[in-house]
Enzyme design. Structure first.
Site, PDB file in Angstrom:
ATOM      1  N   LYS A  74      12.268  -4.924  -6.375  1.00  0.00           N
ATOM      2  CA  LYS A  74      11.428  -4.631  -6.753  1.00  0.00           C
ATOM      3  C   LYS A  74      10.430  -4.348  -7.370  1.00  0.00           C
ATOM      4  CE  LYS A  74       7.475  -4.863  -4.646  1.00  0.00           C
ATOM      5  NZ  LYS A  74       6.194  -6.257  -4.874  1.00  0.00           N
ATOM      6  N   THR A 110       8.376  -1.513   0.651  1.00  0.00           N
ATOM      7  CA  THR A 110       8.588  -0.738  -0.809  1.00  0.00           C
ATOM      8  C   THR A 110       9.519   0.357  -0.042  1.00  0.00           C
ATOM      9  OG1 THR A 110       7.555  -2.885  -1.786  1.00  0.00           O
ATOM     10  CG2 THR A 110       7.653  -0.927  -3.102  1.00  0.00           C
ATOM     11  N   LYS A 138       2.130   4.440  -5.550  1.00  0.00           N
ATOM     12  CA  LYS A 138       3.395   4.900  -4.984  1.00  0.00           C
ATOM     13  C   LYS A 138       4.783   4.465  -5.259  1.00  0.00           C
ATOM     14  CE  LYS A 138       4.327   2.323  -1.603  1.00  0.00           C
ATOM     15  NZ  LYS A 138       5.112   0.945  -1.360  1.00  0.00           N
ATOM     16  N   LEU A 190       6.098  -1.719   6.503  1.00  0.00           N
ATOM     17  CA  LEU A 190       5.113  -0.206   6.126  1.00  0.00           C
ATOM     18  C   LEU A 190       4.792   0.431   5.270  1.00  0.00           C
ATOM     19  CD1 LEU A 190       7.900   1.049   9.380  1.00  0.00           C
ATOM     20  CD2 LEU A 190       5.728   0.767   9.695  1.00  0.00           C
ATOM     21  N   PRO A 191       3.862   0.939   4.841  1.00  0.00           N
ATOM     22  CA  PRO A 191       3.114   1.915   3.585  1.00  0.00           C
ATOM     23  C   PRO A 191       4.359   1.919   2.706  1.00  0.00           C
ATOM     24  CG  PRO A 191       2.183   2.257   5.358  1.00  0.00           C
ATOM     25  CD  PRO A 191       3.036   1.770   5.621  1.00  0.00           C
TER      26      PRO A 191
END
Ligand code: NAD
Length: 342
Positions: free
Chosen positions: A209, A134, A286, A96-97
Site C-alpha cells: 500500500k 494505512t 501521512k 483508522l487514520p
C-alpha cells in the site's frame, strides 16, 4: 451492578460468533461498514448482529440510525470503546487514520489487546481482527505479533480504490498475515471489495500500500502540473484530459481524480465539489511520510517522493483548510502559485 468482562463474554458467547464490529466510521469506514453489514444480513438471511465504534459518538449514532432506516428491524449497537466492540464480536474491522490511532485502539487501556486477556481462551482463539488502516509497517507487525501471542489473529488489509470504491464495494484489499488468517478474513473482505490480494506475511499488505501511494502522490502532482501547463497553452481541460487518458500518460489521477472541474465529465471527482470528500491531503502527506521513513530504514533513494512530501506539506501550510480537502487540491495550490508568478 456492571457485569464483569468475563461474565459479559459468557453472556455474549452465543451472539459473538454472529456479530461483526466496525471501528472507525470515517470517509472510508462508513461506506465499508454499510456494505459489509448489508451483505452479511442478506447472506446470513437476517441473523447477524452489528456493532460500531468511533471516537465521535455522533458519527456512530448517525450510522446506526441510517442503517436501521434502510434495514428496518435490524439493530446496530454502539460500543463506547474498542474493548466493548471486542467483547461483542469475534470479527473486528478497524479503519483508522494512522499509527497513533491504531495504537490507541489496539494497545492502550480500553483497547483490544488488554481486553483479549479478559476473554475465555476459546473466545480469544475465535477472534479475527482486520486492520485496514494505512500505518507504518513496524507498528503493524508488533501489534500483530502481540495479538497472535495471546492466541487471536490480526491481518493488515489496507485498501486501494478510494471513497468511490468503498461506496461501490469494489475496493482492492492488500493483505498481510498468515495464510490461515488471510483465508479466514477473505469472506469478510469480499463483502467490501472486489480484489483480495495476498501480499505475504504480517506487514506485507502495508508495504504494498505504501509503495502504491508513493506512485499516486507523485502522479497527482504531475497531472496537476500538466493540466495547468496545458491550460496556459490554450488547451481545453476536457480535450487535454481525454488525450492524456487515452495516451501513455494515462493514470487514475487524471482519468478519475482529475483535479480540474469539467475535465472528466463522465466522472465526479472531488474538484467538482471544491475538493470536498475523497482522500484528505493530510492523509496523503501521512502516506508520503510513511514511504520516506521506510525508505530511510531500507536505504532506498526516493527523490520524487521526497519532493512530493514537501509539496503536500506546503499545500497545507499555505491553506490549513486544504488538510481536509482531497489531495487533488494540490492543483489549486499550484494554480495560485502560478498566479503569484512564482
Ligand atoms: P477519516 O479521518 O475520514 O476517518 C477515520 C475515522 O476514525 C474517523 O471517523 C475518526 O473519528 C475515527 N477514529 C480516530 N481515532 C479513533 C479511535 N481511537 N477510536 C475510534 N475511532 C477513531 O479517514 P479515512 O479517509 O476514512 O481513511 C482511513 C484510513 O484509510 C487511513 O489510514 C487512510 O490513509 C486510508 N485510506 C483512505 C482513502 C480515502 O480515499 N479516504 C483511500 C485509501 C486508504
Amino acid at each position: 451492578m456492571r457485569p464483569s468482562a468475563r461474565c459479559l463474554a459468557q453472556a455474549l458467547a452465543s451472539t459473538r460468533s454472529h456479530s461483526v464490529s466496525f471501528i472507525g466510521l470515517g470517509r472510508m469506514g462508513s461506506p465499508m461498514a454499510y456494505n459489509l453489514f448489508s451483505k452479511t444480513l442478506v447472506e446470513n438471511e437476517g441473523s447477524a448482529r452489528f456493532v460500531v465504534c468511533d471516537a465521535r459518538t455522533a458519527v456512530s449514532e448517525a450510522f446506526a440510525a441510517d442503517f436501521a432506516k434502510q434495514f428496518p428491524g435490524t439493530q446496530v449497537d454502539i460500543a463506547n470503546s474498542p474493548e466493548e466492540a471486542l467483547m461483542a464480536s469475534q470479527t473486528i474491522i478497524t479503519m483508522l487514520p494512522s499509527t497513533p490511532h491504531v495504537r490507541a485502539v489496539y494497545v492502550e487501556s480500553g483497547g483490544i489487546l488488554p481486553a483479549l486477556h479478559k476473554l475465555p481462551k476459546e473466545a480469544v482463539h475465535a477472534t479475527l481482527c482486520i486492520d485496514s488502516t494505512t500505518l507504518d509497517v513496524e507498528t503493524a507487525r508488533v501489534v500483530s505479533s502481540d495479538i497472535s501471542k495471546i492466541g487471536a489473529r490480526l491481518v493488515d488489509a489496507p485498501v486501494s480504490g478510494g471513497v468511490a470504491g468503498a461506496k461501490a464495494g469494489t475496493l482492492s484489499f492488500l493483505v498481510g498475515g498468515t495464510k490461515t488468517a488471510f483465508e479466514l478474513a477473505t469472506p469478510t473482505l469480499e463483502r467490501m471489495g472486489k480484489n483480495i490480494i495476498y501480499c505475504g506475511g504480517s506487514g506485507a499488505g502495508l508495504a504494498a500500500k505504501i509503495c502504491n501511494n508513493l506512485v499516486l502522490g507523485v502522479q497527482q502532482i504531475v497531472v496537476s502540473e500538466a493540466m495547468l501547463l496545458g491550460q496556459k497553452l490554450g488547451l481545453e481541460p476536457k480535450v487535454l484530459a481525454s488525450v492524456i487518458n487515452s495516451s501513455t500518460g494515462a493514470c487514475w489521477a487524471s482519468s478519475v481524480n482529475n483535479p480540474v472541474p469539467g475535465a472528466v465529465p463522465d466522472k465526479s471527482p472531488p474538484c467538482e465539489r471544491d475538493y470536498d470528500g475523497g482522500f484528505a491531503t493530510r492523509l496523503m502527506l501521512k502516506d508520503m511520510g510513511l514511504a520516506i521513513n521506510i525508505a530511510e530504514t531500507t536505504k532506498t533513494p526516493l527523490p520524487l517522493g521526497t519532493a512530493a512530501n514537501e509539496i503536500y506539506a506546503e499545500v497545507i501550510e499555505d491553506d490549513p483548510d486544504a488538510a481536509e480537502k482531497d489531495f487533488s487540491a494540490v492543483h489549486r495550490y499550484l494554480r495560485l502559485l502560478k498566479n503569484k508568478d512564482v
